[in-house]
Design a protein around this motif. Structure first.
Motif, PDB file in Angstrom:
ATOM      1  N   LEU A 142      18.649  49.655  28.159  1.00  0.00           N
ATOM      2  CA  LEU A 142      18.989  48.231  28.294  1.00  0.00           C
ATOM      3  C   LEU A 142      20.393  47.969  28.805  1.00  0.00           C
ATOM      4  N   ARG A 143      21.193  49.014  29.007  1.00  0.00           N
ATOM      5  CA  ARG A 143      22.591  48.737  29.364  1.00  0.00           C
ATOM      6  C   ARG A 143      22.699  48.077  30.740  1.00  0.00           C
ATOM      7  N   TRP A 144      23.723  47.260  30.872  1.00  0.00           N
ATOM      8  CA  TRP A 144      23.929  46.539  32.128  1.00  0.00           C
ATOM      9  C   TRP A 144      25.421  46.382  32.376  1.00  0.00           C
ATOM     10  N   MET A 156      17.952  38.023  24.360  1.00  0.00           N
ATOM     11  CA  MET A 156      18.111  38.110  25.808  1.00  0.00           C
ATOM     12  C   MET A 156      19.268  37.275  26.328  1.00  0.00           C
ATOM     13  N   ARG A 157      19.770  36.355  25.478  1.00  0.00           N
ATOM     14  CA  ARG A 157      20.903  35.539  25.900  1.00  0.00           C
ATOM     15  C   ARG A 157      22.130  35.895  25.063  1.00  0.00           C
ATOM     16  N   PRO A 158      23.247  36.242  25.709  1.00  0.00           N
ATOM     17  CA  PRO A 158      24.462  36.531  24.951  1.00  0.00           C
ATOM     18  C   PRO A 158      24.928  35.288  24.197  1.00  0.00           C
ATOM     19  N   ARG A 212      15.289  43.413  30.223  1.00  0.00           N
ATOM     20  CA  ARG A 212      16.256  43.706  31.276  1.00  0.00           C
ATOM     21  C   ARG A 212      16.487  42.515  32.212  1.00  0.00           C
ATOM     22  N   GLN A 213      15.630  41.520  32.141  1.00  0.00           N
ATOM     23  CA  GLN A 213      15.853  40.305  32.931  1.00  0.00           C
ATOM     24  C   GLN A 213      16.963  39.464  32.303  1.00  0.00           C
ATOM     25  N   GLY A 214      17.195  39.690  31.034  1.00  0.00           N
ATOM     26  CA  GLY A 214      18.236  38.956  30.343  1.00  0.00           C
ATOM     27  C   GLY A 214      19.486  39.816  30.231  1.00  0.00           C
ATOM     28  N   ALA A 215      20.290  39.562  29.201  1.00  0.00           N
ATOM     29  CA  ALA A 215      21.518  40.324  29.007  1.00  0.00           C
ATOM     30  C   ALA A 215      21.710  40.628  27.529  1.00  0.00           C
ATOM     31  N   PRO A 216      20.880  41.516  26.964  1.00  0.00           N
ATOM     32  CA  PRO A 216      21.043  41.841  25.548  1.00  0.00           C
ATOM     33  C   PRO A 216      22.401  42.487  25.288  1.00  0.00           C
ATOM     34  N   THR A 217      23.040  42.129  24.182  1.00  0.00           N
ATOM     35  CA  THR A 217      24.368  42.682  23.903  1.00  0.00           C
ATOM     36  C   THR A 217      24.369  43.655  22.738  1.00  0.00           C
ATOM     37  N   ARG A 218      23.294  43.661  21.948  1.00  0.00           N
ATOM     38  CA  ARG A 218      23.207  44.649  20.871  1.00  0.00           C
ATOM     39  C   ARG A 218      21.994  45.523  21.181  1.00  0.00           C
ATOM     40  N   LEU A 219      22.266  46.599  21.908  1.00  0.00           N
ATOM     41  CA  LEU A 219      21.178  47.335  22.551  1.00  0.00           C
ATOM     42  C   LEU A 219      20.276  48.075  21.570  1.00  0.00           C
TER      43      LEU A 219
END
Lengths: 189, 216
Positions: free
Chosen positions: B214-216, B82-84, B153-160
């Motif tokens: 999960l994209r943001w 959840m954290r980049p 989705r509250q975080g920022a996943p980078t490997r979806l």
């Protein structure tokens, strides 16, 4: 990480921590640093996929908004450069996915690429702020207009719009998130 | 738009950000998910009728142990995703451990019985047991999966895809925990293969849906 990245790391981390505590001047400096380094990073990668500096600037702006709306995901106990690099890289890969461009082997962590000196001249992005703003809810638009563009304080904006202070803050946050997703949609080709 | 103007916009009237603990969101999602999965189990197949006997209780405990070890190995990488920036420090490979252990145990069990008894061990209590197990676990995992996606989705996943797959494994583990109380197939090979396959399906579906959800 090399010497250069190390010295930047300490400074950037201090700026980020101050920003999270609400120090607008520190945040401004941090975003300026990010602007020049992310610009260089995206332009370099965009030439490799045959896209121009205007598109790179679009993505830079999208990435800056993403950094802003996801700044709560930075853990103060962790180094800053991997965090920002992961976001920059994610945004680039996301751009490749939605524009169906391709690029082989983008390394997981090459912090040096980001911290390399960069003095590229700015170009305007192809994005129109007013048009983007017209696409979000009137409540969010009003809040962003007041607080972020006209420089009113949150409490002044709350009085003017008849909303509570926390409602104004939520409206700004949601509005910026919608703005970012609008940019993504606009940039889908 | 000029980028300097955007920088001014973003930094004006900056609000302080309090420290967030994503563990809370994840825990909430897992709680809601497991309560729903358990309720669905009670409302559909129901707990096994012979749950009272010690032997059956022991087998249920073995199945729960497998499910819990899947959940507990998948949760730390899920939280980190959840954290980049933590990608390099995250080792999602540990998720394979419970499955590997189950397969090794299953192979050992098969070695102890003559080959003609193997099919009964693999099939479970009834011919429909494997199918029932797959359907129930994946079905029970649906709500936990949705809840975990909400939390991510509250975080920022980078490997979806990876985050989606790990969410799928965790949801599958929660679905398996709920199904463990209903399952009447008491053999280790059955648990290893059917539970393993059901959770693998959840992981696959999660990997497919991750990039979309999960994209943001």
């Amino acid at each position: 990480m090399d010497e250069l990245a190390h010295s930047h790391e300490r400074e950037l981390r201090a700026l980020m921590t101050a920003s999270l505590d609400g120090d607008a001047a520190a945040y401004h400096r941090l975003l300026e640093w990010l602007t020049s380094h992310l610009r260089a990073y995206y332009r370099q990668h965009f030439t490799r996929i045959g896209h121009g500096p205007t598109e790179a600037e679009d993505l830079l702006q999208e990435a800056l908004i993403a950094v802003h709306t996801h700044r709560h995901t930075y853990d103060r106990s962790q180094p800053f450069t991997p965090w920002i690099y992961a976001i920059a890289r994610y945004k680039f890969l996301d751009y490749l996915r939605r524009t169906k461009s391709s690029l082989k082997d983008l390394p997981m962590e090459s912090v040096q690429e980001l911290t390399a000196e960069s003095n590229m001249t700015a170009v305007d992005s192809g994005l129109d702020l007013q048009r983007l703003l017209s696409g979000i809810s009137s409540k969010a638009r009003e809040a962003i207009q007041h607080v972020k563009l006209e420089g009113l304080s949150v409490s002044e904006a709350a009085v003017r719009s008849g909303m509570s202070e926390s409602a104004v803050k939520v409206a700004i946050h949601r509005g910026l998130k919608t703005l970012a997703s609008r940019i993504r949609q606009e940039k889908r080709t | 738009m000029n980028t300097d103007r955007l920088v001014d916009l973003l930094s004006s009237n900056l609000e302080p950000v309090s420290r967030v603990r994503f563990g809370k969101a994840l825990l909430l999602a897992m709680l809601t998910g497991s309560i729903t999965a358990f309720t669905l189990m009670l409302a559909t197949v129901g707990p096994r009728a012979d749950l009272g006997s010690t032997a059956h209780l022991w087998w249920t405990a073995v199945k729960l142990l497998f499910a819990v070890s899947v959940i507990s190995t998948a949760t730390p990488p899920l939280l980190r995703s959840m954290r980049p920036g933590l990608e390099k420090k995250t080792h999602p490979e540990i998720i394979f451990l419970p499955f590997l252990a189950a397969i090794v145990a299953a192979l050992a069990m098969l070695l102890f019985v003559p080959p003609h008894a193997w099919s009964a061990m693999l099939r479970g209590a009834h011919p429909v047991s494997p199918a029932r197990c797959l359907v129930c676990i994946t079905f029970f995992a649906a709500v936990p999966f949705a809840a975990l996606i909400w939390a991510l989705r509250q975080g920022a996943p980078t490997r979806l895809s990876l985050s989606g797959a790990i969410a799928g494994v965790t949801a599958g583990g929660l679905g398996a925990a709920a199904y463990a109380l209903a399952c009447t197939s008491d053999t280790i090979p059955f648990i290893a293969i059917c539970y393993g396959a059901a959770i693998a399906i959840c992981a696959f579906v999660g990997a497919q849906l991750g990039p979309r959800l999960l994209r943001w």
